[in-house]
Design a protein around this motif. Structure first.
Motif, PDB file in Angstrom:
ATOM      1  N   PRO A 135      -2.920   5.547  15.685  1.00  0.00           N
ATOM      2  CA  PRO A 135      -2.700   6.811  14.950  1.00  0.00           C
ATOM      3  C   PRO A 135      -1.620   6.662  13.879  1.00  0.00           C
ATOM      4  N   GLY A 136      -1.932   7.104  12.652  1.00  0.00           N
ATOM      5  CA  GLY A 136      -0.970   7.049  11.554  1.00  0.00           C
ATOM      6  C   GLY A 136      -1.053   5.804  10.703  1.00  0.00           C
ATOM      7  N   VAL A 137      -1.841   4.815  11.127  1.00  0.00           N
ATOM      8  CA  VAL A 137      -1.986   3.574  10.364  1.00  0.00           C
ATOM      9  C   VAL A 137      -3.281   3.634   9.560  1.00  0.00           C
ATOM     10  N   GLU A 138      -3.191   3.458   8.242  1.00  0.00           N
ATOM     11  CA  GLU A 138      -4.355   3.558   7.370  1.00  0.00           C
ATOM     12  C   GLU A 138      -4.519   2.285   6.545  1.00  0.00           C
ATOM     13  N   LEU A 139      -5.761   1.954   6.220  1.00  0.00           N
ATOM     14  CA  LEU A 139      -6.070   0.799   5.384  1.00  0.00           C
ATOM     15  C   LEU A 139      -6.126   1.228   3.925  1.00  0.00           C
ATOM     16  N   LEU A 140      -5.419   0.487   3.067  1.00  0.00           N
ATOM     17  CA  LEU A 140      -5.419   0.820   1.648  1.00  0.00           C
ATOM     18  C   LEU A 140      -6.696   0.342   0.969  1.00  0.00           C
ATOM     19  N   ASN A 141      -7.024  -0.935   1.108  1.00  0.00           N
ATOM     20  CA  ASN A 141      -8.129  -1.542   0.363  1.00  0.00           C
ATOM     21  C   ASN A 141      -9.247  -2.006   1.294  1.00  0.00           C
ATOM     22  N   GLU A 142     -10.446  -1.512   1.061  1.00  0.00           N
ATOM     23  CA  GLU A 142     -11.597  -1.869   1.878  1.00  0.00           C
ATOM     24  C   GLU A 142     -12.076  -3.292   1.595  1.00  0.00           C
ATOM     25  N   GLU A 161      -6.276 -10.933   3.821  1.00  0.00           N
ATOM     26  CA  GLU A 161      -5.005 -10.212   3.701  1.00  0.00           C
ATOM     27  C   GLU A 161      -5.287  -8.833   3.131  1.00  0.00           C
ATOM     28  N   ALA A 162      -4.677  -7.814   3.726  1.00  0.00           N
ATOM     29  CA  ALA A 162      -4.908  -6.446   3.268  1.00  0.00           C
ATOM     30  C   ALA A 162      -3.632  -5.636   3.459  1.00  0.00           C
ATOM     31  N   THR A 163      -3.574  -4.495   2.791  1.00  0.00           N
ATOM     32  CA  THR A 163      -2.400  -3.625   2.860  1.00  0.00           C
ATOM     33  C   THR A 163      -2.673  -2.441   3.771  1.00  0.00           C
ATOM     34  N   LEU A 164      -1.759  -2.216   4.680  1.00  0.00           N
ATOM     35  CA  LEU A 164      -1.802  -1.058   5.563  1.00  0.00           C
ATOM     36  C   LEU A 164      -0.721  -0.069   5.144  1.00  0.00           C
ATOM     37  N   ILE A 165      -1.002   1.207   5.318  1.00  0.00           N
ATOM     38  CA  ILE A 165      -0.018   2.250   5.066  1.00  0.00           C
ATOM     39  C   ILE A 165       0.453   2.776   6.411  1.00  0.00           C
ATOM     40  N   LEU A 166       1.755   2.653   6.666  1.00  0.00           N
ATOM     41  CA  LEU A 166       2.337   3.079   7.935  1.00  0.00           C
ATOM     42  C   LEU A 166       2.949   4.468   7.802  1.00  0.00           C
ATOM     43  N   PRO A 167       3.183   5.136   8.910  1.00  0.00           N
ATOM     44  CA  PRO A 167       3.792   6.468   8.845  1.00  0.00           C
ATOM     45  C   PRO A 167       5.297   6.452   8.603  1.00  0.00           C
ATOM     46  N   ARG A 168       5.909   5.248   8.550  1.00  0.00           N
ATOM     47  CA  ARG A 168       7.342   5.138   8.298  1.00  0.00           C
ATOM     48  C   ARG A 168       7.619   3.884   7.472  1.00  0.00           C
ATOM     49  N   ASP A 169       8.873   3.684   7.103  1.00  0.00           N
ATOM     50  CA  ASP A 169       9.267   2.565   6.254  1.00  0.00           C
ATOM     51  C   ASP A 169       8.873   1.236   6.905  1.00  0.00           C
ATOM     52  N   ALA A 170       8.044   0.467   6.195  1.00  0.00           N
ATOM     53  CA  ALA A 170       7.537  -0.785   6.753  1.00  0.00           C
ATOM     54  C   ALA A 170       8.633  -1.835   6.913  1.00  0.00           C
ATOM     55  N   ARG A 171       9.685  -1.739   6.130  1.00  0.00           N
ATOM     56  CA  ARG A 171      10.783  -2.699   6.276  1.00  0.00           C
ATOM     57  C   ARG A 171      11.430  -2.589   7.647  1.00  0.00           C
TER      58      ARG A 171
END
Length: 456
Positions: free
Chosen positions: A374-381, A386-396
């Motif tokens: 929950p809260g983790v989304e894929l940016l590029n299909e 290698e792909a980018t995920l969007i997290l619900p908080r600061d990835a660092r």
């Protein structure tokens, strides 16, 4: 080899020969603010060899190495399996010849493997020719821009938003010493690369457009469309490949209209090696060969009619071209090129395609599992390994906390783009043939626990 320092008399004689009063005179061109006023604070003036060894070993023990934890880092440096035969073969006597092959009669092993390496890179990139390697991918990228400027006699290079920021930094640093104008497009979290924005920047003064393929977020740009737009304005397309394994599955840049293709060869035969030494790859159209940096090895016949290998073209400044040289590259990454060539030879064309397919499948499995959190989304299909995920908080913060839990989760975009807005929740995740189902499940479990507040 023992270190034999100069005596005071030796130093005095050398300074007198060059007309300097002291060693400090040799550093007058370095700005005062860039020079240390004295010894580095905190370092002991001296220590025994055993003490230094113990201290360095304790520091090394704090590292979480790639082979000891689930590993999902990429962003231009990838963990692949390197067959043990590669390390064995690079030590054979045929290759342990002269440091640089000035005398072909005693460097046939080195020259032949570089000739084969050039052939492999040209076929991999879809270019007519390739040189005997460069230092690394980032410096090869800059050399491509210089080359495009010489060919077109124009002074503007457009860097796509998907170019690795470290490559962009190298380009901008080197451009300070030339008259090239560098236009860098801002990176944004969009599912598709903004090819239209790149094309919009191309004008009559553009020497080249630099596009990474796949790009730094894992997306696949439309090279053919960009090449067509560039050529319409008399500009060249420079394609940058940081993951050569991808070319076992996606079309070669040279077949899509790229005029110059450069990249990083670390993925094949070289290993991560704490960040280097790595291997720069460089290919182009045959009509541009006289403007290509580095060196080119060729095949010939000797006085007895037997096949032999020689340095065919070398544009470096230490040769007869001197100030007319196209590059100051003084060598090629010979050992790394040898390892690359042996690994690719062991794979063959079919093996590379299979390896690429496995990489893509491993990435798909990783992304499918992580996006169930929950809260983790894929940016590029569309992506390779290698792909980018969007997290619900600061990835660092997430990356640092997961490292504390024994998982190397990926590269945070906030680390790659520290001054950019809106990228801090992006996490770049890479998977290769070394990624196991257990690794994927460990990452997913620890990430989900972290996001919901379950302590380690």
């Amino acid at each position: 080899m023992r270190y034999l320092p100069l005596t005071s008399a030796d130093r005095a004689e050398m300074l007198e020969s060059i007309g300097a009063a002291s060693v400090d005179d040799l550093f007058v061109d370095v700005p005062a603010q860039a020079r240390l006023p004295g010894p580095i604070e905190g370092l002991p003036a001296h220590a025994s060899e055993m003490a230094v060894e113990r201290h360095m070993s304790a520091l090394a023990a704090k590292n979480l190495s790639a082979g000891s934890a689930p590993f999902f880092l990429g962003a231009g440096a990838y963990r692949h399996h390197v067959p043990s035969s590669v390390d064995h073969l690079i030590q054979r006597g045929e290759f342990l010849t002269a440091y640089t092959p000035y005398q072909p009669e005693i460097a046939q092993g080195t020259l032949q493997v570089l000739f084969e390496f050039q052939t492999q890179v040209a076929r991999l990139f879809g270019t007519d020719i390739a040189n005997a390697s460069m230092y690394d991918g980032s410096t090869a990228c800059w050399e491509a821009i210089l080359m495009a400027s010489r060919i077109t006699r124009k002074g503007k290079a457009v860097l796509s938003s998907g170019l690795h920021p470290h490559y962009g930094e190298v380009v901008r640093t080197m451009a300070k010493f030339t008259r090239d104008e560098i236009v860098s497009l801002d990176t944004e979290l969009t599912a598709e690369p903004d090819d239209a924005a790149v094309i919009a920047q191309i004008d009559d003064n553009t020497s080249c457009v630099v596009v990474q393929y796949p790009d730094v977020l894992g997306r696949i740009p439309d090279l053919a469309a960009i090449a067509e737009a560039a050529h319409a304005k008399g500009a060249l397309l420079v394609a940058v490949v940081t993951e050569p394994v991808a070319l076992g599955l996606i079309e070669a840049p040279g077949h899509l209209g790229a005029d110059i293709v450069v990249g990083e060869g670390q993925s094949l035969g070289v290993g991560l090696q704490f960040g280097g030494p790595y291997l720069g790859l460089f290919g182009c159209r045959e009509k541009f060969v006289r403007q290509m940096p580095g060196r080119l090895c060729g095949q010939t016949v000797d006085a007895d009619g037997k096949r032999g290998f020689v340095l065919t073209l070398s544009t470096r400044e230490q040769h007869i071209r001197r100030e007319k040289a196209t590059s100051n590259i003084c060598t090629n990454s010979g050992l790394c090129a040898l390892a690359f060539s042996i690994h690719l030879t062991l794979l063959g064309g079919g093996g590379l395609a299979k390896l690429a397919a496995v990489n893509h499948a491993r990435a798909q499995a990783t992304i499918e599992r992580l996006t169930r959190i929950p809260g983790v989304e894929l940016l590029n299909e569309a992506y390779f390994n290698e792909a980018t995920l969007i997290l619900p908080r600061d990835a660092r913060e997430v990356v640092n906390e997961l490292a504390g839990r024994g998982v190397l989760a990926g590269v945070s975009l906030g680390r790659l783009f520290p001054v950019a807005d809106g990228l801090h929740k992006g996490l770049l995740v890479a998977a290769t043939e070394t990624t196991t189902d257990e690794d994927i499940e460990t990452l997913a479990t620890q990430l989900e626990n972290l996001l919901v507040g379950v302590p380690a």
